[in-house]
Write an enzyme that holds these catalytic residues in place. Structure first.
Site, short mmCIF file in Angstrom:
data_model
loop_
_atom_site.label_atom_id
_atom_site.label_comp_id
_atom_site.label_asym_id
_atom_site.label_seq_id
_atom_site.Cartn_x
_atom_site.Cartn_y
_atom_site.Cartn_z
N GLN A 89 52.56 43.92 42.08
CA GLN A 89 53.03 43.25 40.86
C GLN A 89 52.33 43.85 39.65
OE1 GLN A 89 53.03 38.69 41.53
NE2 GLN A 89 51.76 39.53 43.14
N HIS A 107 57.12 44.90 39.00
CA HIS A 107 57.11 44.38 37.62
C HIS A 107 56.99 45.49 36.58
CE1 HIS A 107 55.68 40.20 39.23
NE2 HIS A 107 56.97 40.39 39.38
P1 NAD Z 1 47.40 36.26 38.26
O1 NAD Z 1 46.59 36.64 37.08
O2 NAD Z 1 48.35 35.12 38.14
O3 NAD Z 1 46.41 35.93 39.49
C1 NAD Z 1 45.36 36.76 39.88
C2 NAD Z 1 44.73 36.18 41.14
O4 NAD Z 1 43.72 37.11 41.54
C3 NAD Z 1 44.04 34.83 40.95
O5 NAD Z 1 44.49 33.92 41.94
C4 NAD Z 1 42.53 35.11 41.14
O6 NAD Z 1 41.85 34.10 41.82
C5 NAD Z 1 42.57 36.39 41.96
N1 NAD Z 1 41.40 37.26 41.73
C6 NAD Z 1 40.67 37.46 40.59
N2 NAD Z 1 39.69 38.36 40.79
C7 NAD Z 1 39.79 38.75 42.09
C8 NAD Z 1 39.08 39.65 42.91
N3 NAD Z 1 38.04 40.36 42.45
N4 NAD Z 1 39.47 39.79 44.21
C9 NAD Z 1 40.50 39.09 44.71
N5 NAD Z 1 41.23 38.20 43.99
C10 NAD Z 1 40.89 38.04 42.69
O7 NAD Z 1 48.17 37.57 38.72
P2 NAD Z 1 49.44 37.82 39.66
O8 NAD Z 1 49.50 36.85 40.79
O9 NAD Z 1 49.43 39.27 39.93
O10 NAD Z 1 50.73 37.48 38.79
C11 NAD Z 1 50.89 37.54 37.42
C12 NAD Z 1 51.42 38.79 36.79
O11 NAD Z 1 50.31 39.44 36.24
C13 NAD Z 1 52.07 39.86 37.57
O12 NAD Z 1 53.40 39.92 37.21
C14 NAD Z 1 51.41 41.18 37.08
O13 NAD Z 1 52.41 42.09 36.68
C15 NAD Z 1 50.65 40.77 35.90
N6 NAD Z 1 49.37 41.45 35.56
C16 NAD Z 1 49.09 42.70 35.99
C17 NAD Z 1 47.86 43.29 35.69
C18 NAD Z 1 47.60 44.69 36.18
O14 NAD Z 1 48.51 45.49 36.27
N7 NAD Z 1 46.36 45.03 36.52
C19 NAD Z 1 46.90 42.57 34.98
C20 NAD Z 1 47.22 41.28 34.52
C21 NAD Z 1 48.45 40.73 34.86
#
Ligand code: NAD
Length: 233
Positions: A89, A107
């Protein structure tokens, strides 16, 4: 080479230890921005410059971060399996940089930009592509504005047919770093369960769909995944 068919789904949590903020955690991006203001087609219509600058900042940041041990562990897992599919995602490119070149980005991606008129997208990560001003395309007779190549809330995720087909046929379905709030990604575990796959979750905190998994590992992905993956068939 193992004959197990593995499908992995990752979310923002896997990139947290690389320094990219998630959306929903206490220190997540939604603390400063409302989803409606930056990640919807309505936001892009109402204030495109604000949305553009939000994503340009994310694109610039991508050049400063590195894959962490969790991304590397998934590249090792891929190397051990003939049938391995990685769905993310995430919009960053850290899986590719760790070695998983054929990652499916449901995404969208930060590194590409999309022509609003033709829908064509291309990698745009040169210095001149990362400034705060709008960019235009080279595909239309009259140059059109480019938009982030991101699936915003309310838009259709990409590659869904390929994703459903992979999950329906897998033996192991592993989810890493996803809060389970964003559908249809959060529903894929149900398809994997229906297909008889072993479902495994690695996440910092229990996500909303934790009960759907056969095996749950709570903690940081970079600490848990390397050992977990060693023990997978
Ligand atoms: P989210 O932000 O909703 O959830 C992130 C999850 O990761 C949380 O449940 C949290 O507890 C967990 N988490 C945090 N740190 C962690 C770690 N070190 N190890 C394991 N787990 C950890 O994100 P989502 O579920 O991916 O969904 C939301 C949307 O966020 C997606 O559509 C995505 O495209 C987007 N997004 C992407 C990025 C990226 O590309 N890096 C960054 C922010 C959001």
């Amino acid at each position: 080479m193992s004959e197990q068919r593995i499908v992995v789904l990752t979310g923002a949590g896997i990139s947290a230890e690389s320094g990219i903020r998630t959306f929903r955690d206490g220190d997540g991006l939604w603390e400063e921005h409302r989803i409606e203001d930056v990640a919807t087609p309505q936001a892009w219509q109402a204030d495109p410059m604000f949305v553009w600058r939000f994503y340009q900042a994310r694109r610039r940041q991508m050049l400063e971060v590195e894959p962490n041990p969790a991304h590397v562990a998934l590249a090792d897992l891929a190397a051990r399996h003939e049938e391995f599919i990685l769905i993310t995602q995430n919009v960053d490119d850290l899986h590719e940089r760790a070695g998983n070149q054929s990652t499916i980005h449901m995404h969208g991606r930060l590194k590409t930009l999309r022509c609003e008129a033709s829908g064509q997208h291309a990698v745009k990560m040169g210095e001149g592509d990362l400034q705060d001003e709008f960019l235009t395309c080279q595909c239309c007779v009259e140059a059109q504005r480019l938009r982030p190549d991101i699936v915003w809330f309310g838009e259709m995720p990409m590659h869904m047919e390929e994703i459903y087909a992979a999950v329906e046929q897998c033996d192991i379905f592993l989810v890493v770093g996803s809060s389970g709030h964003v559908y249809p990604a959060s529903g894929l575990v149900n398809i994997a369960n229906a297909a008889g796959a072993k479902t495994i979750l690695v996440n910092l905190e229990p996500p909303v769909n934790a009960d759907a998994f056969a095996e749950v590992h709570l903690g940081k992905a970079g600490e848990i995944l390397p050992a977990l993956i060693e023990n997978l068939p």
